[in-house]
Design a protein around this motif. Structure first.
Motif, mmCIF file in Angstrom:
data_model
loop_
_atom_site.group_PDB
_atom_site.id
_atom_site.type_symbol
_atom_site.label_atom_id
_atom_site.label_comp_id
_atom_site.label_asym_id
_atom_site.label_seq_id
_atom_site.Cartn_x
_atom_site.Cartn_y
_atom_site.Cartn_z
ATOM 1 N N MET A 159 -41.127 -16.055 76.432
ATOM 2 C CA MET A 159 -41.137 -15.708 74.937
ATOM 3 C C MET A 159 -40.095 -14.502 74.786
ATOM 4 S SD MET A 159 -42.860 -15.985 72.091
ATOM 5 C CE MET A 159 -43.261 -15.218 70.499
ATOM 6 N N ALA A 160 -39.948 -13.530 75.587
ATOM 7 C CA ALA A 160 -38.993 -12.494 75.657
ATOM 8 C C ALA A 160 -37.520 -13.203 75.794
ATOM 9 C CB ALA A 160 -38.917 -11.620 76.762
ATOM 10 N N LYS A 161 -37.267 -14.224 76.453
ATOM 11 C CA LYS A 161 -36.075 -15.070 76.421
ATOM 12 C C LYS A 161 -35.560 -15.516 75.023
ATOM 13 C CE LYS A 161 -34.423 -14.253 80.691
ATOM 14 N NZ LYS A 161 -33.134 -13.366 80.887
ATOM 15 N N PHE A 162 -36.620 -16.350 74.510
ATOM 16 C CA PHE A 162 -36.534 -16.912 73.294
ATOM 17 C C PHE A 162 -36.101 -16.018 72.160
ATOM 18 C CE2 PHE A 162 -38.358 -21.750 73.541
ATOM 19 C CZ PHE A 162 -37.812 -21.732 74.601
ATOM 20 N N ILE A 163 -36.713 -14.712 72.026
ATOM 21 C CA ILE A 163 -36.345 -13.861 70.961
ATOM 22 C C ILE A 163 -35.133 -13.132 71.269
ATOM 23 C CG2 ILE A 163 -37.243 -11.531 70.336
ATOM 24 C CD1 ILE A 163 -40.153 -11.955 70.946
ATOM 25 N N SER A 164 -34.571 -13.410 72.401
ATOM 26 C CA SER A 164 -33.044 -12.828 72.486
ATOM 27 C C SER A 164 -31.995 -13.795 71.836
ATOM 28 C CB SER A 164 -32.802 -12.678 73.862
ATOM 29 O OG SER A 164 -32.706 -13.935 74.797
ATOM 30 N N GLN A 165 -32.434 -15.035 71.674
ATOM 31 C CA GLN A 165 -31.633 -15.980 70.992
ATOM 32 C C GLN A 165 -31.639 -16.180 69.501
ATOM 33 O OE1 GLN A 165 -31.697 -19.815 73.179
ATOM 34 N NE2 GLN A 165 -32.813 -18.898 74.745
ATOM 35 N N GLU A 166 -30.692 -15.940 68.799
ATOM 36 C CA GLU A 166 -30.756 -16.022 67.353
ATOM 37 C C GLU A 166 -31.432 -17.162 66.474
ATOM 38 O OE1 GLU A 166 -27.634 -15.330 63.410
ATOM 39 O OE2 GLU A 166 -26.855 -15.619 65.529
ATOM 40 N N LYS A 167 -31.389 -18.082 66.851
ATOM 41 C CA LYS A 167 -32.145 -19.361 66.470
ATOM 42 C C LYS A 167 -33.567 -19.194 66.451
ATOM 43 C CE LYS A 167 -33.320 -24.147 67.424
ATOM 44 N NZ LYS A 167 -33.035 -25.414 68.148
ATOM 45 N N GLU A 193 -39.718 -5.018 75.395
ATOM 46 C CA GLU A 193 -38.200 -4.768 75.490
ATOM 47 C C GLU A 193 -37.504 -5.567 74.689
ATOM 48 O OE1 GLU A 193 -37.314 -5.027 79.592
ATOM 49 O OE2 GLU A 193 -37.799 -2.984 79.899
ATOM 50 N N ALA A 194 -38.080 -6.999 74.761
ATOM 51 C CA ALA A 194 -37.395 -8.016 73.751
ATOM 52 C C ALA A 194 -37.539 -7.537 72.293
ATOM 53 C CB ALA A 194 -37.886 -9.454 73.752
ATOM 54 N N ILE A 195 -38.634 -7.101 71.809
ATOM 55 C CA ILE A 195 -39.004 -6.705 70.416
ATOM 56 C C ILE A 195 -37.977 -5.427 70.050
ATOM 57 C CG2 ILE A 195 -40.833 -5.521 68.990
ATOM 58 C CD1 ILE A 195 -41.151 -8.465 69.239
ATOM 59 N N THR A 196 -37.891 -4.549 71.014
ATOM 60 C CA THR A 196 -37.130 -3.391 70.945
ATOM 61 C C THR A 196 -35.514 -3.700 70.531
ATOM 62 O OG1 THR A 196 -38.636 -1.932 72.164
ATOM 63 C CG2 THR A 196 -36.406 -1.282 71.504
ATOM 64 N N GLU A 197 -35.110 -4.547 71.608
ATOM 65 C CA GLU A 197 -33.708 -4.790 71.695
ATOM 66 C C GLU A 197 -33.271 -5.449 70.470
ATOM 67 O OE1 GLU A 197 -31.338 -3.370 73.589
ATOM 68 O OE2 GLU A 197 -32.903 -2.018 74.488
ATOM 69 N N GLY A 203 -32.559 -3.472 63.533
ATOM 70 C CA GLY A 203 -33.101 -3.130 61.961
ATOM 71 C C GLY A 203 -33.306 -4.521 61.483
ATOM 72 N N ASN A 204 -33.395 -5.589 62.274
ATOM 73 C CA ASN A 204 -33.781 -7.020 61.476
ATOM 74 C C ASN A 204 -35.006 -7.387 62.155
ATOM 75 O OD1 ASN A 204 -31.129 -6.850 60.143
ATOM 76 N ND2 ASN A 204 -30.030 -7.738 61.917
ATOM 77 N N GLY A 205 -35.361 -8.535 61.495
ATOM 78 C CA GLY A 205 -36.612 -9.338 62.012
ATOM 79 C C GLY A 205 -38.029 -8.664 61.179
ATOM 80 N N ASP A 227 -38.560 3.820 74.817
ATOM 81 C CA ASP A 227 -37.750 4.297 73.441
ATOM 82 C C ASP A 227 -38.069 3.350 72.383
ATOM 83 O OD1 ASP A 227 -35.962 5.234 71.977
ATOM 84 O OD2 ASP A 227 -34.309 4.705 72.899
ATOM 85 N N TYR A 228 -38.771 3.698 71.435
ATOM 86 C CA TYR A 228 -38.810 2.837 70.368
ATOM 87 C C TYR A 228 -38.366 3.567 69.208
ATOM 88 C CZ TYR A 228 -42.435 0.504 73.210
ATOM 89 O OH TYR A 228 -43.151 -0.219 74.430
ATOM 90 N N PRO A 229 -37.148 2.857 68.606
ATOM 91 C CA PRO A 229 -36.574 3.591 67.473
ATOM 92 C C PRO A 229 -37.296 3.340 66.257
ATOM 93 C CG PRO A 229 -35.339 1.687 68.216
ATOM 94 C CD PRO A 229 -36.495 1.800 69.180
ATOM 95 N N MET A 230 -38.473 3.785 65.975
ATOM 96 C CA MET A 230 -38.970 3.670 64.917
ATOM 97 C C MET A 230 -39.900 4.846 64.443
ATOM 98 S SD MET A 230 -41.855 1.513 67.092
ATOM 99 C CE MET A 230 -42.462 0.265 65.449
ATOM 100 N N GLU A 231 -40.549 4.871 63.297
ATOM 101 C CA GLU A 231 -41.345 6.212 62.670
ATOM 102 C C GLU A 231 -42.565 6.127 63.620
ATOM 103 O OE1 GLU A 231 -43.645 7.510 58.805
ATOM 104 O OE2 GLU A 231 -42.486 5.597 58.673
#
Length: 578
Positions: A159-167, A193-197, A203-205, A227-231
């Motif tokens: 799942m993490a690998k798939f999320i790293s692909q734009e499609k 980590e995939a969600i974060t990166e 800032g998309n998704g 390190d989660y860049p969020m509120e």
């Protein structure tokens, strides 16, 4: 008429919920940091209900869903029930959720599997990938003539690998415009980590909402906040514990100060130590500077008796021990504890199918049979007796008598084999499949990645008597528990026993470091690991908390105890040196 003053915990909770609502309205991702007793699940469900009310119909019409990813099946069921399984919300565990998304991309899955160098040998032995369907149901990786089976650990990794692909990110976002992750601190690290990166940092998704508490990370090896860049939204309330206990929590964790429900509520928090003992102490790899085993046990028992005379109701008291290994030796299930070492939640929370079946079906049925409560026995069995003639009654009695005999004299495997034959009660599908997987190996070694099957194989050789003792522990028929097994639970009174039973936790050092802050690369991981478990432990009680430290405590460690609990509530126990 004077308007009643709202309790402080409720005021703080409403403020946190207001910030969540603002983030949802503005389309901002957020992380709710909800300390022990704050009502984290309540906040998550409240946010889901608001989304259902305001966007539910539109989401359904667009063929979209809010994804709510949970850490356990128990949490999944609880949340799904609260929102009445609304069609705009998909509530599922990380594995079930990920596979529901991945399974539709069979060609991409096959291409990915082709690239798995560490599985090359198994793929070739199974005849290659080809156009075989990819499935996920056995829990370990395998390839045969008809299909490819993914392992338990493969799912979040793929799942993490798939999320790293734009499609796939675009398809994912289109299906799930909002994602809530419950117990984010325990969720698979690769997935997080995939969600974060790929979403948070760019800032998309989807809008991401994380719900949890990084101070309650106790099931994994990374204990610090990622390190989660969020509120960040802190929920500064505690609806569980009395002020005396919350005061300790707030001193331990001043950055997330909690307000109590009733500032005048009765409660107590005390710390007892065994420094008065000057005789020989333990000194081995698993235990340092602790009281000798029998003395530690008698000290604990003496304190329990004393607390009872001081008003503690032992029927409403939980005694938290360091590890299942320490407790299991006393309670009678050491082999089971060893098999599940490192994954204690699998048996403590009945997540293993065999343990769940024994605890919820077999043991209650046998208890009812022993007490001649046949109506209750058949209710647990799940259907009527189907006794049409006298021989049916004899067959039932013979099967139950055999089961009772095997419970006392046989192994877990012998009990399972008997039940497979008798069907009274029937084995659940998950357990039956696991047994069939073991048989299918025909004596060949169990694959290294088939950890669940390895545990099951070992479990079959354990005396069933251990199960009976374990079930008493699981179903809280004893006052004992471990810190790991009670995460999320609450009790009227709690005695936390800090001893030297496991080298992963150094309690004297933890108390020293809380004061000195002298963290180094060598001690930082152990510090956070021990701090988190200590925090989880002392935040379980509603009214009374007592901590018993049986290891030798330095002056610095005792200074920390006095700071946290108050000088008047730290006591040195009188222990004979004989």
């Amino acid at each position: 008429m004077t308007k009643p003053v709202e309790n402080p915990a409720l005021v703080a909770a409403k403020e946190a919920q207001r910030k969540i609502d603002e983030a949802l309205d503005a389309g901002r991702s957020f992380r709710l940091e909800a300390g022990a007793g704050a009502g984290k699940t309540y906040s998550l469900v409240a946010a889901l209900k608001r989304l259902i009310t305001e966007r539910g119909q539109a989401l359904v019409q667009a063929g979209q869903k809010v994804a709510c990813i949970t850490y356990t099946e128990v949490a999944r069921n609880e949340i799904a029930q609260e929102i009445e399984d609304h069609p705009a919300i998909l509530v599922d565990t990380i594995h079930a959720f990920s596979w529901a998304f991945l399974r539709q991309f069979q060609k991409a899955l096959r291409n990915f599997i082709e690239s798995m160098d560490d599985r090359r040998e198994k793929i070739e032995q199974g005849g290659g990938v080809g156009s075989k369907p990819v499935v996920y149901d056995l829990g370990f990786f395998g390839v045969d003539a008809s299909h490819i089976t993914l392992g338990h650990d493969d799912i979040p990794a793929i799942m993490a690998k798939f999320i790293s692909q734009e499609k796939f990110r675009q398809l994912f976002t289109k299906q799930f415009p909002i994602i809530f992750i419950d117990e984010y601190q325990d969720t698979d690290r690769q997935f997080m980590e995939a969600i974060t990166e790929n979403f948070l940092k760019v800032g998309n998704g989807p809008l991401i909402g994380l719900f949890g508490d990084h101070w309650q990370t106790i099931y994994r090896s990374e204990y610090e906040l990622a390190d989660y860049p969020m509120e960040e939204i802190g929920k500064g309330s505690n609806f569980r514990s009395a002020p005396a206990i919350v005061n300790v929590l707030n001193k331990l964790r001043p950055e997330l100060t909690q307000a109590v429900r009733d500032p005048n509520a009765f409660g107590e928090a005390r710390f007892f130590h065994a420094n008065a003992y000057t005789g020989p102490r333990t000194d081995d790899i698993h235990s340092k500077q602790d009281l000798p085993a029998e003395l530690a046990k008698s000290t604990r028992e003496d304190l329990i008796n004393r607390l009872q005379t001081e008003g503690w109701d032992l029927n409403k008291t939980k005694i938290l021990m360091l590890t299942h290994n320490v407790l299991a030796a006393e309670q009678g299930y050491p082999s089971i504890a060893k098999i599940f070492s490192g994954r204690t939640e699998l048996f403590a929370k009945k997540e293993d199918p065999a343990i769940k079946f024994f605890a919820e079906i077999v043991e209650p049925m046998c208890a009812a049979y022993n007490a001649s409560r046949y109506g209750e026995m058949f209710r647990i069995f799940g259907s009527g007796p189907a006794i049409m003639k006298h021989t049916d009654k004899i067959a039932w009695r013979e099967d139950m008598d055999t089961l009772q005999k095997l419970r006392i004299e046989g192994t877990i495997g012998e009990v399972i084999d008997h039940l497979k034959s008798a069907g009274r009660p029937l084995l659940p599908d998950r357990l039956l499949r696991r047994d069939e997987e073991l048989i299918a190996l025909n004596g060949d070694p169990i694959p290294e990645d088939a950890t669940a099957l390895q545990r099951y194989s070992k479990l079959r050789n354990v005396h069933y008597k251990e199960v009976s003792e374990l079930v008493k522990f699981i179903e809280r028929q004893t006052p004992f528990a471990t810190q790991h097994s009670v995460k999320g639970a609450e009790f009227e009174n709690v005695l936390v026993v800090l001893g030297g039973g496991w080298n992963h936790y150094n309690w004297p050092q933890l108390l020293e470091l809380i004061k000195s802050k002298s963290l180094t690369n060598k001690n930082i991981k152990g510090y956070y690991r021990a701090r988190n478990l200590f925090y989880v432990s002392i935040s379980r009680p509603m009214t009374r908390l007592a901590v018993l430290a049986t290891q030798s405590m330095s002056e610095t460690a005792l200074e920390t105890a006095k700071y946290l609990f108050g000088n008047d509530y730290v006591e040195e126990l009188a222990i004979s040196n004989q």
